[in-house]
Scaffold this motif. Structure first.
Motif, short mmCIF file in Angstrom:
data_model
loop_
_atom_site.label_atom_id
_atom_site.label_comp_id
_atom_site.label_asym_id
_atom_site.label_seq_id
_atom_site.Cartn_x
_atom_site.Cartn_y
_atom_site.Cartn_z
N TYR A 10 33.57 37.96 3.66
CA TYR A 10 34.10 37.51 2.36
C TYR A 10 32.97 36.94 1.52
O TYR A 10 31.86 36.70 2.02
N HIS A 18 36.72 31.33 -0.05
CA HIS A 18 36.27 30.40 0.98
C HIS A 18 37.45 29.58 1.52
O HIS A 18 37.62 29.45 2.74
N CYS A 21 39.77 31.77 3.67
CA CYS A 21 39.18 32.09 4.98
C CYS A 21 39.15 30.88 5.90
O CYS A 21 39.24 31.03 7.12
N LEU A 35 34.02 34.14 10.67
CA LEU A 35 33.82 34.32 9.23
C LEU A 35 32.36 34.66 8.94
O LEU A 35 31.45 34.03 9.46
#
Length: 135
Positions: A10, A18, A21, A35
């Motif tokens: 991402y 952010h 996630c 992540l």
């Protein structure tokens, strides 16, 4: 499935991406979610570029050797997601349908791009060689 096989790539400079996630969880039986900030070079970001996927237009979920892009990534996360906590229940409810995910994702992407433009953030431009440009 190996616990290291689930990667979510991402835009780490997008505050909404952010936050999403950080809040999304997958069921423990699926493995662990790692992540990856698309603005940092990594093997998986190179794979994404080689596949011709524009990270400025969608997040990418890699499960084993399979890549899910944009609306498909949100849909897959919803199906793999835990149902614990209000956010994860809402995420499941909103994106469990592939049709709804496909409909909503362009709207969400539009507002993401508008937010990044307002914040003066540059594009990732993993597909174009000219370098980063402003939204």
């Amino acid at each position: 499935m190996d616990r290291e096989d689930i990667l979510l790539v991402y835009d780490g400079e997008c505050p909404v991406c952010h936050a999403y996630c950080q809040l999304v969880n997958i069921r423990e039986s699926m493995g662990s979610l790692r992540l990856i900030n698309a603005r940092e070079s990594s093997r998986v970001t190179e794979e994404i570029t080689a596949l011709g996927l524009d990270i400025d237009q969608g997040m990418v979920l890699k499960v084993g050797g399979e890549f899910y892009y944009g609306a498909d990534a949100l849909h897959a996360l919803a199906l793999m997601g835990s149902r614990s906590g209000a956010f994860n229940r809402l995420n499941y409810w909103m994106f469990k349908s592939k049709a709804v995910s496909t409909f909503l994702y362009p709207v969400l992407r539009f507002f993401r791009n508008l937010l990044l433009k307002t914040l003066g953030k540059s594009k990732i431009n993993n597909i174009k060689a000219e370098g980063n440009t402003k939204f």
